[in-house]
Design an enzyme around this catalytic site. Structure first.
Site, short mmCIF file in Angstrom:
data_model
loop_
_atom_site.label_atom_id
_atom_site.label_comp_id
_atom_site.label_asym_id
_atom_site.label_seq_id
_atom_site.Cartn_x
_atom_site.Cartn_y
_atom_site.Cartn_z
N SER A 181 0.83 -1.20 0.00
CA SER A 181 0.00 0.00 0.00
C SER A 181 0.87 1.25 0.00
O SER A 181 2.01 1.25 0.46
CB SER A 181 -0.90 0.03 1.23
OG SER A 181 -1.71 -1.13 1.29
N1 SAH Z 1 -1.29 -4.74 3.88
C1 SAH Z 1 -0.54 -4.99 2.67
C2 SAH Z 1 -1.34 -4.63 1.45
C3 SAH Z 1 -1.30 -5.74 0.47
S1 SAH Z 1 -2.43 -5.67 -0.87
C4 SAH Z 1 0.80 -4.32 2.69
O1 SAH Z 1 1.06 -3.49 3.58
O2 SAH Z 1 1.64 -4.64 1.84
C5 SAH Z 1 -3.77 -6.63 -0.23
C6 SAH Z 1 -3.52 -8.07 0.09
O3 SAH Z 1 -4.79 -8.64 0.40
C7 SAH Z 1 -2.94 -8.92 -1.03
O4 SAH Z 1 -1.76 -9.53 -0.61
C8 SAH Z 1 -4.02 -9.97 -1.30
O5 SAH Z 1 -3.52 -11.24 -1.63
C9 SAH Z 1 -4.76 -10.00 0.02
N2 SAH Z 1 -6.13 -10.51 -0.03
C10 SAH Z 1 -7.09 -10.28 -0.95
N3 SAH Z 1 -8.22 -10.94 -0.64
C11 SAH Z 1 -7.96 -11.61 0.52
C12 SAH Z 1 -8.70 -12.50 1.35
N4 SAH Z 1 -9.97 -12.84 1.07
N5 SAH Z 1 -8.12 -13.00 2.45
C13 SAH Z 1 -6.83 -12.68 2.77
N6 SAH Z 1 -6.07 -11.87 2.02
C14 SAH Z 1 -6.62 -11.33 0.91
#
Ligand code: SAH
Length: 230
Positions: free
Chosen positions: A80
Site C-alpha cells: 500500500s
Molecule cells: N497490507 C498490505 C497490502 C497488500 S495488498 C501491505 O502493507 O503490503 C492486499 C492483500 O490482500 C494482497 O496480498 C491480497 O492477496 C490480500 N487478499 C485479498 N483478498 C484476501 C482474502 N480474502 N483474504 C486474505 N487476504 C486477501
C-alpha cells in the site's frame, strides 16, 4: 525502536544504501509529504519514519521505497501507499490504542509491521501463501514478535482468536464481510476500503452495541478482496 534503525539490517543491500535513496533523508522527505497531505498523528509519523519500507519490496524497486506510491510485490498484489498506511493506522488508534488488531491482507507485511510498533498484537491473514512466507521471514529478521499470521481466506476473519479491538482490511470488497463485523468488540473500530474498482471509499465504523457509527472518509484505490485461497 532501535531495532528498526537502518544499520541493523543485513538484508538492506549495499547498493540500496549507496544510492542514498533509502537514506534517512528520503524518509524525512516522505514524512514531510505525509504531513502536508494531512497526516498529523506524531506516533504514526515516527513509526513510518523508522520503518525500513525498502525491505518490504523487491530489491530492484528499493530506490522508490520512500516515494508516496503503492508498488508491485508480485502475484498481482501491491504494497500500500505510505499515505494510506498512515491514514488507516491513524484512524485505528485515534480513540484509544487497541490491544488486539486483525488485519486482512498481509501482502508485504508493511502495514502489519507499522501497526505492530503501536498496538499490543497484530493478527494478520493472507490468502496467498508465497506472500505470507516472505512477510513472516521479514518479521523474523526485523525481530518483530507481536505479529501472528495465518494463511486463510480473510473473509472469515480469525474466529478462534476473536474478538478484536480493531479490524483493518487492506483489500477492497463491495461490503465488509459479516464474519468480520461479528469479530469486533463492542466499542471497537473497523477501517476498510469498500466499493467497486475506481469507486472505492475509505470507511471507518465504530461499534456501539448493535449500532454502527459510519464515517465515509475519502476515495482510495486498493486491490480487490478475493474469496478462497491463492
Ligand atoms: N497490507 C498490505 C497490502 C497488500 S495488498 C501491505 O502493507 O503490503 C492486499 C492483500 O490482500 C494482497 O496480498 C491480497 O492477496 C490480500 N487478499 C485479498 N483478498 C484476501 C482474502 N480474502 N483474504 C486474505 N487476504 C486477501
Amino acid at each position: 525502536m532501535s531495532a528498526l534503525s537502518d544499520g541493523l539490517f543485513g538484508t538492506a543491500t549495499a547498493s540500496a544504501r549507496g544510492a542514498g535513496l533509502t537514506s534517512q533523508r528520503a524518509r524525512d522527505r516522505l514524512i514531510s509529504t505525509l504531513r502536508e497531505d494531512g497526516i498529523a498523528d506524531p506516533r504514526v509519523l515516527d513509526v513510518i519514519r523508522s520503518m525500513p519500507r525498502h525491505l518490504f519490496i523487491d530489491e530492484a524497486l528499493a530506490a522508490r521505497a520512500y516515494e508516496n506510491n503503492a508498488l508491485p510485490i508480485g502475484l498481482g498484489q501491491t504494497i500500500s501507499q505510505p499515505w494510506v498506511v498512515a491514514r488507516m493506522t491513524e484512524l485505528l488508534i485515534a480513540d484509544r490504542v487497541p490491544d488486539r488488531v486483525l488485519e486482512i491482507g498481509t501482502g508485504s507485511g508493511y502495514q502489519a509491521a507499522v501497526l505492530a510498533a503501536l498496538v499490543g498484537t497484530v493478527f494478520t491473514v493472507e490468502r496467498i501463501e508465497e506472500l505470507l512466507r516472505k512477510a513472516r521471514r521479514l518479521f523474523r529478521n526485523l525481530k518483530i514478535e507481536n505479529i501472528r499470521s495465518r494463511h486463510d481466506d480473510g473473509n472469515i476473519g480469525w474466529p478462534s482468536e476473536g474478538p478484536f479491538d480493531a479490524i483493518v482490511l487492506t483489500a477492497a470488497g463491495e461490503t465488509v464481510p459479516r464474519a468480520l463485523c461479528e469479530q469486533l468488540v463492542d466499542g471497537g473500530v473497523l477501517v476498510a476500503p469498500v466499493g467497486p474498482p475506481q469507486q472505492q471509499r475509505l470507511v471507518r465504523w465504530r461499534r456501539n452495541g448493535d449500532a454502527w457509527l459510519h464515517e465515509d472518509l475519502e476515495a482510495v484505490s486498493f486491490v480487490p478482496l478475493l474469496g478462497g485461497l491463492g
